[in-house]
Design an enzyme around this catalytic site. Structure first.
Site, mmCIF file in Angstrom:
data_model
loop_
_atom_site.group_PDB
_atom_site.id
_atom_site.type_symbol
_atom_site.label_atom_id
_atom_site.label_comp_id
_atom_site.label_asym_id
_atom_site.label_seq_id
_atom_site.Cartn_x
_atom_site.Cartn_y
_atom_site.Cartn_z
ATOM 1 N N GLU A 112 0.844 -1.194 0.000
ATOM 2 C CA GLU A 112 0.000 0.000 0.000
ATOM 3 C C GLU A 112 0.879 1.244 0.000
ATOM 4 O O GLU A 112 1.233 1.742 1.061
ATOM 5 C CB GLU A 112 -0.929 0.027 1.218
ATOM 6 C CG GLU A 112 -1.941 -1.070 1.256
ATOM 7 C CD GLU A 112 -2.923 -0.926 2.412
ATOM 8 O OE1 GLU A 112 -3.030 0.174 3.000
ATOM 9 O OE2 GLU A 112 -3.592 -1.931 2.718
ATOM 10 N N GLU A 161 -13.427 4.261 -0.795
ATOM 11 C CA GLU A 161 -14.286 3.533 0.143
ATOM 12 C C GLU A 161 -15.162 4.566 0.848
ATOM 13 O O GLU A 161 -15.030 4.817 2.044
ATOM 14 C CB GLU A 161 -13.428 2.749 1.125
ATOM 15 C CG GLU A 161 -12.597 1.674 0.444
ATOM 16 C CD GLU A 161 -11.694 0.945 1.416
ATOM 17 O OE1 GLU A 161 -11.983 -0.220 1.716
ATOM 18 O OE2 GLU A 161 -10.718 1.567 1.882
ATOM 19 N N LYS A 164 -16.866 3.676 4.159
ATOM 20 C CA LYS A 164 -16.055 3.060 5.207
ATOM 21 C C LYS A 164 -16.216 3.841 6.504
ATOM 22 O O LYS A 164 -16.123 5.075 6.502
ATOM 23 C CB LYS A 164 -14.585 3.056 4.769
ATOM 24 C CG LYS A 164 -13.637 2.380 5.734
ATOM 25 C CD LYS A 164 -12.219 2.396 5.167
ATOM 26 C CE LYS A 164 -11.265 1.694 6.093
ATOM 27 N NZ LYS A 164 -9.909 1.656 5.532
ATOM 28 N N GLU A 170 -9.612 7.971 5.667
ATOM 29 C CA GLU A 170 -9.556 6.558 5.281
ATOM 30 C C GLU A 170 -10.453 6.222 4.090
ATOM 31 O O GLU A 170 -10.321 5.172 3.490
ATOM 32 C CB GLU A 170 -9.938 5.672 6.475
ATOM 33 C CG GLU A 170 -8.956 5.730 7.615
ATOM 34 C CD GLU A 170 -7.626 5.076 7.288
ATOM 35 O OE1 GLU A 170 -7.596 4.109 6.508
ATOM 36 O OE2 GLU A 170 -6.607 5.549 7.819
#
Length: 189
Positions: A112, A161, A164, A170
């Site tokens: 990542e 996302e 999320k 995030e």
């Protein structure tokens, strides 16, 4: 078939300078058997490399150009190794930590290499980061500690996302919006 696991930079107690990289005392009882298994099976260690979190954690000492691969000068001089980007410094700190625990032969795969989103990183900066990390990895130049070695890298994540739970940051690591539209117009060719 290889087996591996991914780790975060949070397992390092020391990451600066990169040659002093070492795993924390709390992590060593867990990471040492993993390193031994990887060595025995000639398997890589997957490392999540987040220059974004390094930058927002210490914006006084970690400048944006160092995080985005745009520095025109050596930012960190570590003995004979000069670092112009934090990506290489993070990788080499992990290589140093592996060497100290008997994992000198373990290769690192970047699982990542993500950068974040506002407020500390704009969409433009995130696009710059992704284009530059792709260019850097494709160059085959490696890191100062491991020159000339390719850096196998997987970008995270393909899609935002947006639902999320947790911190807003995030939700914004994707290369594409949930509707499958490209965020940055990145080419892998």
């Amino acid at each position: 078939i290889k087996v591996s696991t991914s780790i975060s930079a949070g397992l390092l107690s020391v990451s600066y300078p990169p040659s002093q990289g070492s795993f924390s005392n709390e992590a060593k009882p867990f990471i040492k058997p993993i390193i031994n298994l990887l060595v025995q099976n000639n398997s890589p260690l997957l490392v999540n490399v987040y220059p974004y979190f390094g930058y927002i954690g210490d914006p006084v000492n970690i400048h944006l150009d160092y995080a985005l691969f745009t520095s025109q000068r050596t930012v960190v001089q570590d003995g004979s190794f000069g670092y112009r980007n934090i990506f290489d410094a993070i990788l080499d700190a992990h290589y140093s930590a592996l060497e100290k625990e008997g994992g000198a032969k373990v290769n690192i795969v970047v699982s990542e290499p993500s950068d974040g989103n506002p407020p500390a990183a704009s969409s433009g900066n995130a696009g710059t980061y992704y284009r530059n990390v792709i260019s850097h990895v494709k160059s085959g130049q490696g890191t100062p500690r491991r020159p000339g070695r390719g850096i196998e890298t997987y970008l995270f994540a393909m899609f935002e996302e947006n639902q999320k739970p947790g911190a807003e940051t995030e939700r914004h690591f994707g290369l594409f919006f949930p509707n499958q539209q490209s965020k940055y117009g990145i080419s892998f060719n």
